[in-house]
Design an enzyme around this catalytic site. Structure first.
Site, PDB file in Angstrom:
ATOM      1  N   THR A  41     -43.591 133.399 -10.929  1.00 43.38           N
ATOM      2  CA  THR A  41     -42.944 132.285 -10.912  1.00 43.38           C
ATOM      3  C   THR A  41     -44.081 131.407 -10.382  1.00 43.38           C
ATOM      4  OG1 THR A  41     -40.976 133.522 -10.116  1.00 43.38           O
ATOM      5  CG2 THR A  41     -41.926 131.366  -8.909  1.00 43.38           C
ATOM      6  N   HIS A  44     -46.407 129.875 -13.098  1.00 44.41           N
ATOM      7  CA  HIS A  44     -45.200 128.882 -13.088  1.00 44.41           C
ATOM      8  C   HIS A  44     -45.794 127.928 -12.450  1.00 44.41           C
ATOM      9  CE1 HIS A  44     -42.534 130.742 -16.251  1.00 44.41           C
ATOM     10  NE2 HIS A  44     -42.032 131.491 -14.990  1.00 44.41           N
TER      11      HIS A  44
END
Ligand code: NAD
Ligand code: ZN
Length: 344
Positions: A41, A44
């Site tokens: 994450t 990202h």
């Protein structure tokens, strides 16, 4: 003041900034961060992909897997003593919604994620609600204490599957898949068959105890899993890749009446053969979101206390100032877990 890694503005990258140490609400605790590990994450957010563009509002200090020492507590804190060594559940749940009130706080509809929806831990200090702290024994070094959160994803995926005496196929040997290997072994798996395209990660999977290691690029994965399971197929599928082809192959290689835990997150909708892959097979398919609160954390602690050695999965420890190198390593897909050390 403190140094923090901040997503300062929309776009790729991040920067180290000096900023005030966070303020505490009455039920918050202040943690001096000893270690903060990098999750997919975070990559990202760092690379600023479409998901991050839709979810994250800069400026934001990101990072949500961490541990450290409690150096200040708010006026109404009762459970977490000053000086405690804690890790943290990254999901701040409301406690009031239908799911929270039905014992399913891990799917709270009003969840706020540390380092995504509110300030995170790639910093010298982070403030979190007392309720999110997980008291940790100091015998576990910071690089282990911090990975209790992602390890919890693996624990949750395995805990809902009937693993004892079973043939278990695990797709995706990123850090979470790698954690799943010793967990499946400790849960009594008969045979652990893993699938992973990266050679470095296949090697790590062998080191963590996988019995059969397949490369989806060169191996006929479904045929090989059937061969390794006496023609029946895998009793349990743990899908830890989020790759569409892997999800399809995993369901195809599952035996009739088998169990699938789906944890990997596909980046777009996936087309599946539901008729043959799930329905006529009478398969049980379960989505896995985060960690059960707090069942998963107790189980995770239990595995660590039983002596499970995760250290081979922690391949890199770097100071916060080397964040660019750290994110390059994560993006390479060749590392295991990469851990940042914000306070040396
Ligand atoms: P990661 O990206 O490091 O690992 C994914 C692995 O899958 C990589 O090693 C990749 O090489 C491998 N892979 C790619 N194609 C494959 C294929 N065809 N067959 C087998 N393996 C293949 O990610 P991670 O941090 O280990 O997390 C695993 C997954 O779980 C990710 O999709 C992540 O987004 C997701 N995740 C879900 C939750 C949740 O609550 N459900 C929480 C955290 C992470
Ligand atoms: Zn809720």
């Amino acid at each position: 003041m403190m140094t923090a890694l901040c997503k300062a503005r929309p776009g790729p990258g991040a920067e180290l900034v000096d900023m005030p140490v966070p303020n505490l609400g009455p039920r918050d605790i202040l943690i001096k961060v000893r270690a903060a590990s990098i999750c997919g994450t975070d990559l990202h957010i760092y690379s600023w992909d479409p998901w991050a563009q839709g979810r994250v509002h800069p400026p934001l200090v990101f990072g949500h897997e961490f541990c450290g020492d409690v150096v200040a507590v708010g006026s109404d804190v009762t459970r977490v003593p000053l000086g405690s060594y804690v890790a943290a559940e990254s999901h701040v749940v409301c406690g009031e919604c239908y799911e929270c009130r039905h014992g399913m706080a891990h799917i709270c509809r009003y969840v706020q994620i540390l380092g995504v929806d509110r300030p995170g831990a790639f910093a010298e200090y982070v403030a979190i609600p007392e309720q999110n702290a997980w008291l940790t024994d100091r015998r576990f070094p910071p690089e282990i204490a911090t990975v209790q959160e992602p390890m919890g994803n693996a624990v949750h995926s395995a805990a809902v599957a009937p693993i004892a005496g079973a043939n278990v196929a695990i797709f995706g040997m990123g850090p979470i898949g790698l954690f799943t290997v010793p967990i499946a072994r400790a849960s009594g798996a008969a045979r652990i068959i893993v699938v992973e395209p990266s050679e470095d990660r296949r090697r790590l999977a062998t080191r963590m105890g996988a019995d059969v290691v397949l490369d989806p690029v060169t191996d006929d994965v479904v045929r090989r899993i059937r061969e390794e399971t006496g023609g029946e197929g895998a009793d349990v599928l743990l899908e830890m890749s989020g790759n569409a082809a892997a999800i399809r192959q995993g369901l195809e290689a599952l035996r009739f009446g088998g169990h699938a835990s789906l944890l990997g997150i596909p980046s777009r909708p996936v087309e599946l053969d539901l008729a043959d892959g799930v329905i006529f097979k009478g398969a049980t398919v379960m989505g896995i979101a985060g960690r059960k609160l707090w069942d998963t954390w107790y189980q995770t602690r239990g595995y660590l206390e039983s002596g499970m050695d995760l250290s081979p999965i922690i391949t890199h420890k770097l100071p916060l100032s080397e964040y660019e190198r750290a994110f390059d390593l994560v993006a390479s897909g060749r590392s295991g877990k990469v851990v940042l050390l914000p306070t040396g």
